[in-house]
Scaffold this active site. Sequence first.
Site, PDB file in Angstrom:
ATOM      1  N   ASP A 185      57.622 -47.891  12.048  1.00 14.43           N
ATOM      2  CA  ASP A 185      56.167 -47.726  11.998  1.00 14.43           C
ATOM      3  C   ASP A 185      55.853 -46.869  10.774  1.00 14.43           C
ATOM      4  O   ASP A 185      55.650 -45.662  10.884  1.00 14.43           O
ATOM      5  CB  ASP A 185      55.688 -47.027  13.283  1.00 14.43           C
ATOM      6  CG  ASP A 185      54.191 -47.206  13.479  1.00 14.43           C
ATOM      7  OD1 ASP A 185      53.655 -46.664  14.470  1.00 14.43           O
ATOM      8  OD2 ASP A 185      53.557 -47.847  12.625  1.00 14.43           O
ATOM      9  N   ILE A 244      55.236 -51.003  19.968  1.00  9.21           N
ATOM     10  CA  ILE A 244      55.741 -51.150  18.606  1.00  9.21           C
ATOM     11  C   ILE A 244      57.191 -50.656  18.593  1.00  9.21           C
ATOM     12  O   ILE A 244      58.122 -51.405  18.355  1.00  9.21           O
ATOM     13  CB  ILE A 244      54.874 -50.361  17.614  1.00  9.21           C
ATOM     14  CG1 ILE A 244      53.441 -50.887  17.660  1.00  9.21           C
ATOM     15  CG2 ILE A 244      55.453 -50.457  16.193  1.00  9.21           C
ATOM     16  CD1 ILE A 244      52.453 -50.058  16.903  1.00  9.21           C
ATOM     17  N   THR A 245      57.384 -49.373  18.875  1.00  8.71           N
ATOM     18  CA  THR A 245      58.760 -48.847  18.933  1.00  8.71           C
ATOM     19  C   THR A 245      59.148 -48.481  20.361  1.00  8.71           C
ATOM     20  O   THR A 245      60.300 -48.170  20.622  1.00  8.71           O
ATOM     21  CB  THR A 245      58.895 -47.575  18.082  1.00  8.71           C
ATOM     22  OG1 THR A 245      58.091 -46.543  18.684  1.00  8.71           O
ATOM     23  CG2 THR A 245      58.443 -47.805  16.649  1.00  8.71           C
TER      24      THR A 245
HETATM   25  O1  LIG Z   1      55.031 -46.012  21.144  1.00 10.11           O
HETATM   26  P1  LIG Z   1      54.868 -47.166  20.206  1.00 10.11           P
HETATM   27  O2  LIG Z   1      55.200 -48.472  20.876  1.00 10.11           O
HETATM   28  O3  LIG Z   1      55.581 -47.011  18.885  1.00 10.11           O
HETATM   29  O4  LIG Z   1      53.302 -47.154  19.783  1.00 10.11           O
HETATM   30  C1  LIG Z   1      52.384 -47.976  20.281  1.00 10.11           C
HETATM   31  C2  LIG Z   1      51.558 -47.324  21.332  1.00 10.11           C
HETATM   32  O5  LIG Z   1      50.871 -46.178  20.842  1.00 10.11           O
HETATM   33  C3  LIG Z   1      49.477 -46.314  21.031  1.00 10.11           C
HETATM   34  O6  LIG Z   1      49.156 -45.792  22.322  1.00 10.11           O
HETATM   35  P2  LIG Z   1      47.663 -45.607  22.950  1.00 10.11           P
HETATM   36  O7  LIG Z   1      47.061 -46.952  22.945  1.00 10.11           O
HETATM   37  O8  LIG Z   1      46.894 -44.684  22.092  1.00 10.11           O
HETATM   38  O9  LIG Z   1      47.899 -45.074  24.334  1.00 10.11           O
HETATM   39  C4  LIG Z   1      49.335 -47.821  20.928  1.00 10.11           C
HETATM   40  O10 LIG Z   1      48.146 -48.323  21.387  1.00 10.11           O
HETATM   41  C5  LIG Z   1      50.499 -48.303  21.710  1.00 10.11           C
HETATM   42  O11 LIG Z   1      50.256 -48.283  23.062  1.00 10.11           O
HETATM   43  N1  LIG Z   2      51.120 -48.246  14.195  1.00 12.88           N
HETATM   44  C1  LIG Z   2      50.450 -47.953  15.328  1.00 12.88           C
HETATM   45  C2  LIG Z   2      50.926 -46.949  16.157  1.00 12.88           C
HETATM   46  C3  LIG Z   2      50.220 -46.696  17.316  1.00 12.88           C
HETATM   47  N2  LIG Z   2      49.109 -47.389  17.619  1.00 12.88           N
HETATM   48  C4  LIG Z   2      48.668 -48.377  16.796  1.00 12.88           C
HETATM   49  O1  LIG Z   2      47.628 -49.023  17.096  1.00 12.88           O
HETATM   50  N3  LIG Z   2      49.343 -48.656  15.653  1.00 12.88           N
END
Ligand SMILES: O=P(O)(O)OC[C@H]1O[C@H](OP(=O)(O)O)[C@H](O)[C@@H]1O
Ligand SMILES: Nc1ccnc(=O)[nH]1
EC number: 2.4.2.57
Length: 503
Positions: free
Chosen positions: A256, A197-198
């Site tokens: 986010d 996402i970020t």
């Molecule tokens: O860091 P950004 O891209 O904002 O957030 C998205 C990430 O955070 C969460 O991590 P996990 O799946 O719990 O390991 C999401 O599944 C994704 O991998």
């Molecule tokens: N907004 C979110 C942040 C991290 N993980 C997610 O599934 N969604």
Amino acid sequence: MKAKIRILDMYSGRYSVFINEKEAKKAKLHPDDLVKIEAGKKTVYGSVVVSNLVKEGEIGISRDILGLHSFSEGEVVTVIPSGTPESVRYIKKKMHGGKLRKVEIEAIVKDIVDRKLRDIEISSFVTSLEINGLDMDEIAALTIAMAETGDMLDIDRKPIMDVHSIGGVPGNKTNILVVPIVAAAGLTIPKTSSRAITSAAGTADVVEVFAEVSFSLDEIKRIVEKIGACMVWGGALNLAPADDITIKSERALSIDPTGLMLASIMSKKYAMGSQYVLIDIPTGKGVKVETVEQARALARDFIELGRRLGQYVEVAITYGGQPIGHTVGPALEAREALSALMTGKGPGSLIEKATGLAGILLEMGGVAPTGMGKKMAREILESGKAYEKMREIIEEQGGNPDIKPEEIPIGDKTYTFTAPISGYITGIDNKAITGIARAAGAPEDKGAGIELYVKVGEKVKEGDPLFTIRAESEARLDQAIVLARRTEPIRIEGMVLQRIGNI
Ligand SMILES: O=P(O)(O)OC[C@H]1O[C@H](OP(=O)(O)O)[C@H](O)[C@@H]1O
Ligand SMILES: Nc1ccnc(=O)[nH]1
């Protein structure tokens, strides 16, 4: 109007409906107008593309639509101009700071899922949430609406554990170690992840390097009931389908919104039937949550939301002041995670965080006494049991369980930055690191990213390597080098920080 279906061999990332120029003029349809296509019980909403790719009497549909309904070539359908959905009024209500009622939130979510809202309206909704936020009533309504507009998983193995990071910190490959450790202890953990996402690599982007991540709920049920775990992409499932649609807007804006993040995460946990959920909140400069006070407030929200959903939630506030481990980018992170599982050793930040989170889950799941979870998690990792479980996960998810880290392809276009002065590493800018890795092509280019050779507190001499940028094309590498030169992501200082005189 009646028209014959023409399936266009293309994906547009949205439900695109191609209408001949003359026909569009007759029907007073314009680009991006909303139309409803009906054929018996099949109904789909799409955005108009005016094009002579199709003849009069034909309606062209992109392959995206075939994911929803199996229209066939030449099938006669009815095309009806569809006015602006009522939910746009609710989006504007939030835009102006209003509190949304449950039914209004349900209407927005349903119209997102039914593709009645276009990208512009969805982005406006996401932006409104970033600016005006949601209270807990709205968040709970949004979470349940997101979950209930999709499918729900019913797994027989209980208790069902889950872990999820709010993300934001580069290199956060932690849960790729946590899941096999917890499953190796005999607990059930059906992990779903989003794509980045970020960050420069979401967990789904990393896992996809060595296994499939797109599965149906039935396939996930089979895998989890067989081996107790999975690591799959939530967006591939009809699991809280509005989530991945709104994430596309978040990714484009690299935001986010807190309320949407709470709903995004907990809707997936709720849909998977997770009973015990551990939330990781990386905290520090340059990530989504910058202070412990903010993290504690967000933790309270996650715990309250879980209570309303009937889920037991605990939260770990973790250090997020610099990247986790030494790699950023899907393939580089996959190598590091796999190596740590194979050897039980790796960067302190990765091993400490993974065994810490896994330890909490072992205690939550009742297989480790309070205070002993982290020790048990480390033993499972160092014994190779976690690696054996990871091999099972990779195999069940269609990958090669014998894959070795060095066999994972990484970008061959490289540039290494070295220390311009001697001194101590006093800061690594998370946002700059993520920006450079994304400029290099991550996460779309799996082999793109950054290899970090230093961490905060370490001493370097002038000329020592600091980090290497990897890319899959010279053009991307050049973009990343320019950004790295401009942002200088690694701060080096001597013990004499400043010399002040004659003031
Ligand atoms: O860091 P950004 O891209 O904002 O957030 C998205 C990430 O955070 C969460 O991590 P996990 O799946 O719990 O390991 C999401 O599944 C994704 O991998
Ligand atoms: N907004 C979110 C942040 C991290 N993980 C997610 O599934 N969604």
